[in-house]
Design an enzyme around this catalytic site. Structure first.
Site, PDB file in Angstrom:
ATOM      1  N   SER A  75       0.829  -1.206   0.000  1.00  0.00           N
ATOM      2  CA  SER A  75       0.000   0.000   0.000  1.00  0.00           C
ATOM      3  C   SER A  75       0.862   1.254   0.000  1.00  0.00           C
ATOM      4  CB  SER A  75      -0.923  -0.012   1.224  1.00  0.00           C
ATOM      5  OG  SER A  75      -1.766  -1.146   1.200  1.00  0.00           O
ATOM      6  N   ASN A  76       1.995   1.226   0.714  1.00  0.00           N
ATOM      7  CA  ASN A  76       2.882   2.386   0.755  1.00  0.00           C
ATOM      8  C   ASN A  76       3.612   2.603  -0.561  1.00  0.00           C
ATOM      9  OD1 ASN A  76       3.184   3.631   3.685  1.00  0.00           O
ATOM     10  ND2 ASN A  76       2.792   1.434   3.881  1.00  0.00           N
TER      11      ASN A  76
ATOM     12  N   LYS B  76       0.362 -10.970   5.991  1.00  0.00           N
ATOM     13  CA  LYS B  76       0.701  -9.679   6.592  1.00  0.00           C
ATOM     14  C   LYS B  76      -0.559  -9.133   7.227  1.00  0.00           C
ATOM     15  CE  LYS B  76       2.522  -5.062   5.314  1.00  0.00           C
ATOM     16  NZ  LYS B  76       1.494  -4.165   5.834  1.00  0.00           N
TER      17      LYS B  76
ATOM     18  N   ILE C 156       6.298  -6.427   8.734  1.00  0.00           N
ATOM     19  CA  ILE C 156       6.327  -5.778   7.417  1.00  0.00           C
ATOM     20  C   ILE C 156       5.617  -4.453   7.630  1.00  0.00           C
ATOM     21  CG2 ILE C 156       5.770  -5.949   4.968  1.00  0.00           C
ATOM     22  CD1 ILE C 156       5.352  -8.966   5.340  1.00  0.00           C
TER      23      ILE C 156
END
Length: 320
Positions: free
Chosen positions: A48-49, A172, A215
């Site tokens: 997403s980042n 995650k 993560i």
């Protein structure tokens, strides 16, 4: 049966852009190398980042290949690449999994589709991940992040069911649910299914509950600090107490990174303190670049991040 990624610290790397929203290749390469030199076990490209949903298919492949090439050229062949490959259709997810393998990724991290949330029943979630993984040339992991899937939150029973697939090797958990994490770790060994905290504010708590590591977005700013936390925690005794002190700092910094602008704020902090990338923290719309007012010395959240940067630059140990 496929092997999961090894325990450790992984980073969902931010992707640097210029003012025209094009790849800032020199900054991307510098960032990849700083993360590798900081000791991370692996880099997640297009988490997403990494603004995965804002990239074309060709850009996704380019980002993975550029990361792999940069690592290999500098002697970091051992640093693992996980590629975010989730899409809004099963068909496209399969394509992205194939592209990820071709571009140099070892694992794929698959976000559950959320355009049609009411259609995503338990059976349909399981069917999606199963079909996408059946066709995948690399092992896949389940990415659970309600914040970017309209609140769609996979519970421990769904993830446990998916863990039985021979090519699904981990998850995650960006939901931050330690109870869910521990329910999974109590039934699944890291050697068969790796369960990672998805946030720095649950890092040590996850390790205490049996996670394989983290993560987390904050690793973009402070990879060495996160690696130190794992080392201290593993050593036990007084070192584990130090790890808990650092965890408190990471908890505040995780919250602060959101307060200064999220993805754009992280890029801006990195640019200001590590000397690469645009200080504006350029992102692709509809996201917004960093707000300069939130990056002033009198802003408490920014000061927390500056303290973390200072610790990162100082190397091992705790602040005085």
């Amino acid at each position: 049966m496929s092997t999961p990624p090894p325990p450790g610290v992984y980073v969902p790397a931010v992707l640097f852009f210029d003012e025209n929203e094009e790849f800032d290749v020199p900054a991307i390469k510098q960032h990849v190398l700083r993360l590798a030199r900081g000791g991370v076990t692996g880099i997640l490209v297009q988490g997403s980042n990494g603004e995965a949903q804002h990239l074309s298919r060709e850009e996704r492949k380019t980002a993975i290949a550029l990361t792999r090439q940069t690592l290999n050229e500098s002697g970091f062949e051992n640093v693992i690449i996980i590629a975010g490959t989730g899409a809004q259709s099963t068909r496209e997810t399969k394509v992205f999994n194939e592209d990820a393998k071709d571009a140099g990724a070892t694992f794929a991290l698959v976000l559950t589709p959320s355009t049609w949330p009411k259609a995503m029943t338990i059976d349909n979630i399981i069917r999606f991940h199963t079909e996408a993984t059946d066709a995948s040339p690399i092992p896949t992991m389940i990415y659970n992040f309600p914040g970017v899937t309209g609140g769609l939150d996979l519970d421990s029973d769904i993830i446990y069911t998916l863990s039985k697939h021979p090519n699904i090797v981990g998850t995650k958990l960006s939901c931050g649910n330690i109870g869910k994490l521990q329910r999974l770790t109590s039934r699944l060994a890291p050697s068969e299914f790796a369960i990672y905290s998805g946030r720095s504010d649950t890092f040590v708590h996850g390790l205490n509950a049996g996670s394989a590591g983290v993560i987390a977005a904050l690793v973009n700013i402070a990879p060495r600090v996160h690696v130190d936390v794992v080392r201290m925690w593993r050593e036990g005794g007084e070192e584990r107490e130090k790890a808990m002190e650092l965890q408190a700092m990471l908890g505040h910094a995780d919250w602060a990174s959101s307060a200064v602008g999220g993805i754009g704020g992280i890029k801006a902090v990195v640019a200001r303190h590590f000397g690469y990338g645009a200080k504006e923290g350029w992102v692709r719309g509809p996201l917004q670049p960093a707000n300069p007012a939130k990056l002033q010395e009198d802003n408490l959240s920014y000061k927390i991040l500056v303290d973390l940067v200072s610790l990162e630059k100082a190397g091992n140990g705790l602040p005085n």
